[in-house]
Design a protein around this motif. Sequence first.
Motif, PDB file in Angstrom:
ATOM      1  N   LEU A 135       0.835  -1.207   0.000  1.00 30.57           N
ATOM      2  CA  LEU A 135       0.000   0.000   0.000  1.00 30.57           C
ATOM      3  C   LEU A 135       0.867   1.254   0.000  1.00 30.57           C
ATOM      4  N   LEU A 136       1.915   1.255   0.804  1.00 27.61           N
ATOM      5  CA  LEU A 136       2.807   2.419   0.845  1.00 27.61           C
ATOM      6  C   LEU A 136       3.536   2.590  -0.489  1.00 27.61           C
ATOM      7  N   ASP A 137       3.920   1.486  -1.113  1.00 25.94           N
ATOM      8  CA  ASP A 137       4.549   1.558  -2.441  1.00 25.94           C
ATOM      9  C   ASP A 137       3.608   2.204  -3.445  1.00 25.94           C
ATOM     10  N   ALA A 138       2.321   1.828  -3.370  1.00 27.44           N
ATOM     11  CA  ALA A 138       1.330   2.387  -4.299  1.00 27.44           C
ATOM     12  C   ALA A 138       1.163   3.879  -4.079  1.00 27.44           C
ATOM     13  N   VAL A 139       1.205   4.319  -2.830  1.00 25.92           N
ATOM     14  CA  VAL A 139       1.083   5.746  -2.523  1.00 25.92           C
ATOM     15  C   VAL A 139       2.276   6.509  -3.078  1.00 25.92           C
ATOM     16  N   LEU A 140       3.467   5.953  -2.916  1.00 25.80           N
ATOM     17  CA  LEU A 140       4.681   6.622  -3.367  1.00 25.80           C
ATOM     18  C   LEU A 140       4.732   6.770  -4.888  1.00 25.80           C
ATOM     19  N   MET A 141       4.014   5.947  -5.612  1.00 22.01           N
ATOM     20  CA  MET A 141       3.993   6.017  -7.075  1.00 22.01           C
ATOM     21  C   MET A 141       3.105   7.149  -7.590  1.00 22.01           C
ATOM     22  N   GLN A 142       2.289   7.731  -6.707  1.00 17.50           N
ATOM     23  CA  GLN A 142       1.379   8.792  -7.114  1.00 17.50           C
ATOM     24  C   GLN A 142       2.034  10.168  -6.951  1.00 17.50           C
TER      25      GLN A 142
END
Length: 310
Positions: A157-164
């Motif tokens: 989930l944190l990885d997905a946030v960092l991609m935004q």
Amino acid sequence: MIPDHQTLMRPLLECIQDGQEHIFKNIVVKLADRFELSPEEREQLQPSGRYPLFSGRVGWAKTYMKKAGLLEQKKRGYLSITPLGTTALKSEERIDTAYLTRYPAFVRFQAGAPHNEKTENAQPVPAIDAGCTSAVTPEETIAHAYEQIHNKLSSELLDAVLMQDFAFFERLVVELLVKMGYGGSIKDAGRAIGRTGDEGIDGIIKEDKLGLDVIHVQAKKWSRNNTVGRPELHKFVGALAGQGSTKGIFITTSSFTKEAESYKPQGVKLVKIDGEKLAQLMIEHNLGVATALSYEIKRIDRDYFNDLDD
């Protein structure tokens, strides 16, 4: 160290080897004394955080040996040894789930087969490998598996946030705070957050739905290898003072240094949320996640029955 439920099997039988009926709760205390458990260990809860870990393990040891026919419960909350249990104690072998597979009644229990009185008190047969030699109880196995899945989800989930981009992160912060009970509605909060963008403050959000007080927010979408130090927090606190505010939330996708973690400014309520905590809050408040599977674990309602063992 708290012993596992298999280690507790022989000691439990030894506590009741005189053939008399013994109160289960007293047995738990005796076993805790025997293993010299500290007050903290005696009160430690299971991974679920709802039930005592040690008494739960004693309970599973009791259940397994009861199913094998080594002990019995003729009335609520009391245990007594059976002839099979007495015979088992005479053996110098370790009594564990592998040992219990010698008893057909236990094998049927493990396989989920219906109760059969003809096999309940049958004599032991050669041991078989039933794949039930785990040192943890079924409840602990489920809890540990859930924790692993939860931690994996948190990282992804944190990885997905960092991609935004930051605009997305800004909206995410708004939605999370609203889901946590701040800011009133998304519409109200959206007009406030991200409106300042100077003096170390990224936004203002209502503390409650009526807007009786406000909280200033700083949001830092930084990579995992960056850390927020004390100077960043000090700058934010200074910006709060410039706004006449005493409440602030500093949210980052990275982490805080030890100095930043220990920083507690006087006269200001400062909440620090790092990337790990951010992901945990998103999961807790169902933001950016969806339920994949749901398992419902049930227990006996002892208030409904009046003749069950403890």
